[in-house]
Design a protein around this motif. Structure first.
Motif, PDB file in Angstrom:
ATOM      1  N   SER A   1       0.838  -1.205   0.000  1.00  0.00           N
ATOM      2  CA  SER A   1       0.000   0.000   0.000  1.00  0.00           C
ATOM      3  C   SER A   1       0.872   1.254   0.000  1.00  0.00           C
ATOM      4  O   SER A   1       1.696   1.456   0.891  1.00  0.00           O
ATOM      5  N   SER A   2       0.639   2.123  -0.984  1.00  0.00           N
ATOM      6  CA  SER A   2       1.440   3.357  -1.062  1.00  0.00           C
ATOM      7  C   SER A   2       1.240   4.223   0.180  1.00  0.00           C
ATOM      8  O   SER A   2       2.155   4.915   0.618  1.00  0.00           O
ATOM      9  N   ARG A   3       0.021   4.167   0.746  1.00  0.00           N
ATOM     10  CA  ARG A   3      -0.249   4.959   1.943  1.00  0.00           C
ATOM     11  C   ARG A   3       0.628   4.481   3.109  1.00  0.00           C
ATOM     12  O   ARG A   3       1.234   5.269   3.825  1.00  0.00           O
ATOM     13  N   VAL A   4       0.713   3.172   3.269  1.00  0.00           N
ATOM     14  CA  VAL A   4       1.546   2.626   4.342  1.00  0.00           C
ATOM     15  C   VAL A   4       3.026   2.886   4.042  1.00  0.00           C
ATOM     16  O   VAL A   4       3.791   3.267   4.935  1.00  0.00           O
ATOM     17  N   LEU A   5       3.413   2.739   2.781  1.00  0.00           N
ATOM     18  CA  LEU A   5       4.820   2.984   2.421  1.00  0.00           C
ATOM     19  C   LEU A   5       5.222   4.407   2.769  1.00  0.00           C
ATOM     20  O   LEU A   5       6.338   4.654   3.231  1.00  0.00           O
ATOM     21  N   GLU A   6       4.277   5.340   2.602  1.00  0.00           N
ATOM     22  CA  GLU A   6       4.595   6.717   2.939  1.00  0.00           C
ATOM     23  C   GLU A   6       4.771   6.866   4.448  1.00  0.00           C
ATOM     24  O   GLU A   6       5.721   7.504   4.918  1.00  0.00           O
ATOM     25  N   ARG A   7       3.865   6.245   5.209  1.00  0.00           N
ATOM     26  CA  ARG A   7       4.008   6.306   6.670  1.00  0.00           C
ATOM     27  C   ARG A   7       5.285   5.610   7.148  1.00  0.00           C
ATOM     28  O   ARG A   7       5.858   5.964   8.167  1.00  0.00           O
ATOM     29  N   MET A   8       5.719   4.618   6.383  1.00  0.00           N
ATOM     30  CA  MET A   8       6.971   3.928   6.720  1.00  0.00           C
ATOM     31  C   MET A   8       8.209   4.729   6.316  1.00  0.00           C
ATOM     32  O   MET A   8       9.329   4.328   6.607  1.00  0.00           O
ATOM     33  N   GLN A   9       8.003   5.818   5.564  1.00  0.00           N
ATOM     34  CA  GLN A   9       9.117   6.634   5.027  1.00  0.00           C
ATOM     35  C   GLN A   9      10.037   5.807   4.130  1.00  0.00           C
ATOM     36  O   GLN A   9      11.259   5.876   4.230  1.00  0.00           O
ATOM     37  N   ARG A  10       9.413   4.979   3.286  1.00  0.00           N
ATOM     38  CA  ARG A  10      10.208   4.112   2.410  1.00  0.00           C
ATOM     39  C   ARG A  10      10.657   4.826   1.129  1.00  0.00           C
ATOM     40  O   ARG A  10      11.465   4.300   0.373  1.00  0.00           O
ATOM     41  N   LEU A  11      10.063   5.990   0.812  1.00  0.00           N
ATOM     42  CA  LEU A  11      10.508   6.808  -0.330  1.00  0.00           C
ATOM     43  C   LEU A  11      10.187   6.210  -1.703  1.00  0.00           C
ATOM     44  O   LEU A  11      10.850   6.522  -2.688  1.00  0.00           O
ATOM     45  N   TYR A  12       9.206   5.300  -1.758  1.00  0.00           N
ATOM     46  CA  TYR A  12       8.690   4.850  -3.062  1.00  0.00           C
ATOM     47  C   TYR A  12       7.230   4.464  -2.886  1.00  0.00           C
ATOM     48  O   TYR A  12       6.775   4.247  -1.749  1.00  0.00           O
ATOM     49  N   THR A  13       6.514   4.427  -4.022  1.00  0.00           N
ATOM     50  CA  THR A  13       5.121   3.993  -3.999  1.00  0.00           C
ATOM     51  C   THR A  13       5.046   2.560  -4.529  1.00  0.00           C
ATOM     52  O   THR A  13       6.025   2.018  -5.044  1.00  0.00           O
ATOM     53  N   ARG A  14       3.864   1.981  -4.419  1.00  0.00           N
ATOM     54  CA  ARG A  14       3.642   0.652  -4.993  1.00  0.00           C
ATOM     55  C   ARG A  14       3.992   0.660  -6.487  1.00  0.00           C
ATOM     56  O   ARG A  14       4.632  -0.264  -6.983  1.00  0.00           O
ATOM     57  N   GLU A  15       3.600   1.759  -7.182  1.00  0.00           N
ATOM     58  CA  GLU A  15       3.843   1.830  -8.627  1.00  0.00           C
ATOM     59  C   GLU A  15       5.351   1.911  -8.924  1.00  0.00           C
ATOM     60  O   GLU A  15       5.841   1.268  -9.847  1.00  0.00           O
ATOM     61  N   ASP A  16       6.064   2.737  -8.145  1.00  0.00           N
ATOM     62  CA  ASP A  16       7.537   2.817  -8.330  1.00  0.00           C
ATOM     63  C   ASP A  16       8.145   1.418  -8.172  1.00  0.00           C
ATOM     64  O   ASP A  16       9.026   1.007  -8.929  1.00  0.00           O
ATOM     65  N   TYR A  17       7.674   0.724  -7.157  1.00  0.00           N
ATOM     66  CA  TYR A  17       8.222  -0.604  -6.874  1.00  0.00           C
ATOM     67  C   TYR A  17       7.933  -1.557  -8.031  1.00  0.00           C
ATOM     68  O   TYR A  17       8.823  -2.268  -8.505  1.00  0.00           O
ATOM     69  N   LEU A  18       6.677  -1.517  -8.519  1.00  0.00           N
ATOM     70  CA  LEU A  18       6.306  -2.445  -9.595  1.00  0.00           C
ATOM     71  C   LEU A  18       7.071  -2.142 -10.889  1.00  0.00           C
ATOM     72  O   LEU A  18       7.317  -3.033 -11.696  1.00  0.00           O
ATOM     73  N   ARG A  19       7.450  -0.878 -11.079  1.00  0.00           N
ATOM     74  CA  ARG A  19       8.262  -0.535 -12.253  1.00  0.00           C
ATOM     75  C   ARG A  19       9.616  -1.261 -12.185  1.00  0.00           C
ATOM     76  O   ARG A  19      10.118  -1.775 -13.173  1.00  0.00           O
ATOM     77  N   ARG A  20      10.175  -1.296 -10.994  1.00  0.00           N
ATOM     78  CA  ARG A  20      11.459  -2.000 -10.837  1.00  0.00           C
ATOM     79  C   ARG A  20      11.278  -3.506 -11.042  1.00  0.00           C
ATOM     80  O   ARG A  20      12.136  -4.172 -11.638  1.00  0.00           O
ATOM     81  N   ILE A  21      10.166  -4.014 -10.572  1.00  0.00           N
ATOM     82  CA  ILE A  21       9.881  -5.437 -10.772  1.00  0.00           C
ATOM     83  C   ILE A  21       9.802  -5.722 -12.278  1.00  0.00           C
ATOM     84  O   ILE A  21      10.300  -6.743 -12.761  1.00  0.00           O
ATOM     85  N   GLU A  22       9.208  -4.792 -13.001  1.00  0.00           N
ATOM     86  CA  GLU A  22       9.079  -4.997 -14.451  1.00  0.00           C
ATOM     87  C   GLU A  22      10.457  -5.036 -15.130  1.00  0.00           C
ATOM     88  O   GLU A  22      10.702  -5.883 -15.982  1.00  0.00           O
TER      89      GLU A  22
END
Ligand code: SAH
Ligand code: SF4
Ligand code: F3S
Length: 449
Positions: free
Chosen positions: A264-285
């Motif tokens: 979840s991008s919302r949780v990732l933001e609260r975690m201060q991970r500095l990427y969204t679900r979409e950013d992550y999936l781009r790397r997976i691609e």
């Protein structure tokens, strides 16, 4: 004769640190024993990533409380040592030495102080500079070696103690890395694993200025190496050049560990991970369109503060979207000094447990299906062990799967450290089983899938 016993908790970094510490102790005239009861000096190399890990060391220390004395000393090393510092002496007064990982190069002097009768010795500075290498490192395994390339972490993920326990990022010079890798390969080691909490932010501090992809490509060219692995990659700093490097040199193992933590991008933001679900999936691609078939694994935290049922469902759907080869998953554990402590909407323990179980159940089904696809294929394994109980050798594929296998006519001769071609005959969720079909040393008949 001075004797020591050491027990290690935590990640590969800690396992490798223990190899450095063991080397230092041997060079100081200690000999290693395998039971704490027999040791003059008992060391715990500790982990603080979750509360459970931290509690283990205090449990151990309580067990031996009554035995401590002039002839039996206790030392706490590693991440709990760095985090708790002098408080360890209050919690466990029979401890005589507390030392964080950045201070291991100073251990010889600290040991001498102990031997001279000092009651309490500490090494807690975080800016101790060059701590990557000691001339003494004693590796346990002659075929596979860990090599630290970067220490510390400059990220500030809201749940994580590592920036406090390992300090700021310090990269090792490419020259020092290359020298160590060449020396290992020269001594017969065929697999190296480059280590760092965030290897992607590696920057050669010397004039050569290599980034991580460049370092990886050069390490893979060292004659004698057959497999090069690396861990861990932070998605924010993961670049396509790493996939390209893997594509262009088969020595680079086709496996990438890319911890996502949440879908979840919302949780990732609260975690201060500095990427969204979409950013992550781009790397997976990037990884999935590579020419080679690259296995992907990840880490998941269940029940981070504020994680709703809808957020959690996004984590479950991400598991399906990516189809990970394996995952490590954990219940969120509140840690000292971390920003997440101040977040509202903590998830109840029971609910964290429920979510964790669901993650693991879903992933189990995914792994079973993925592993089943491999039945009938030929895989090249590095032989890592032998299981007396089952009569099977334990191998690991380049994609980091465990493949247990039998081999007709091996006559008890050791296959440890050899690369063999194995036909996969059965698949479970956590491992494969098979039969070795070719003689040692021959290349695999097919590109491993
Ligand atoms: N440097 C690595 C992670 C090191 S810690 C990275 O950035 O990915 C290994 C894993 O432990 C993390 O990926 C995370 O999933 C988990 N972890 C860290 N802190 C945690 C906490 N407070 N509670 C639960 N799991 C945690
Ligand atoms: Fe911890 Fe985040 Fe650093 Fe990994 S990147 S060690 S999770 S702070
Ligand atoms: Fe644990 Fe320290 Fe590693 S906290 S996970 S041993 S860096």
């Amino acid at each position: 004769m001075k004797t020591f016993y050491i027990e290690t908790f935590g990640c590969q970094m800690n396992v490798h640190d223990t190899e450095k510490v063991v080397g230092i102790l041997l060079a100081q005239g200690y000999s290693r024993v395998l039971e704490p009861g027999q040791a003059d000096l008992v060391l715990y190399n500790t982990c603080s990533i979750r509360d459970k890990a931290e509690q283990k060391v205090f449990q151990r220390l309580r067990q031996f409380k009554r035995e401590a004395g002039r002839d039996k000393r206790f030392a706490v090393l590693g991440c709990v040592a760095q985090q708790e510092g002098l408080r360890i002496f209050e919690k466990a007064p029979h401890v005589s030495l507390v030392c964080g990982s950045a201070s291991y190069t100073r251990l010889p002097g600290m040991l001498e102080q102990l031997e001279a009768g000092a009651r309490r010795v500490t090494g807690l500075e975080l800016d101790a500079g060059e701590t990557f290498e000691t001339p003494f490192t004693r590796r346990d395994n002659p075929y596979r070696a860990y090599v630290t390339v970067i220490e510390g972490c400059d990220k500030s993920c809201a749940y994580c103690v590592v920036p406090f326990t390992r300090g700021p990022e310090r990269s090792r010079t490419s020259r020092s890395v290359m020298e160590e890798v060449r020396r290992l390969a020269g001594a017969g080691c065929t697999e190296v694993q480059l280590l760092g909490q965030n290897v992607n932010s590696y920057r050669d501090p010397s004039a050569a200025g290599w980034d991580f992809a460049a370092l990886l490509a050069r390490v893979a060219e060292v004659p004698g190496l057959r497999r090069v692995r690396f861990t861990t990659s932070h998605p924010r700093d993961f670049v396509r050049g790493i996939v390209e490097a893997i594509d262009s040199n088969p020595v680079l193992a086709n496996h990438i560990h890319l911890p996502v933590q949440s879908g979840s991008s919302r949780v990732l933001e609260r975690m201060q991970r500095l990427y969204t679900r979409e950013d992550y999936l781009r790397r997976i691609e990037w990884i999935q369109v590579a020419r080679r078939n690259i296995a992907i694994s990840t880490d998941i935290i269940a029940g981070f503060p504020g994680e709703t049922e809808a957020d959690f469902q996004e984590t479950l759907s991400l598991l399906d979207d990516v189809g990970y080869a394996s995952i490590f998953s954990f219940k969120y554990s509140p840690r000292p000094n971390t920003p997440a402590l101040g977040l509202d909407h903590q998830v109840p323990e029971e609910e964290k447990g429920r979510r964790l179980a669901m993650v693991q159940e879903k992933q189990r089904a995914i792994q079973l299906a993925r592993n089943a696809e491999l039945v009938g294929s030929l895989q090249e394994v590095l032989v890592e062990g032998y299981n007396q109980a089952t009569g099977q050798w334990i191998g690991r594929t380049a994609q980091n799967r465990v493949l247990n296998f039998t081999r007709a006519g091996s006559n008890g001769a050791s296959l440890l450290g050899e690369y063999l071609s194995v036909r996969v005959t059965r698949a479970g969720p956590n491992s494969l089983a098979g039969e070795s079909v070719e003689s040692a040393g021959t290349p695999p008949a097919a590109e491993s899938v």
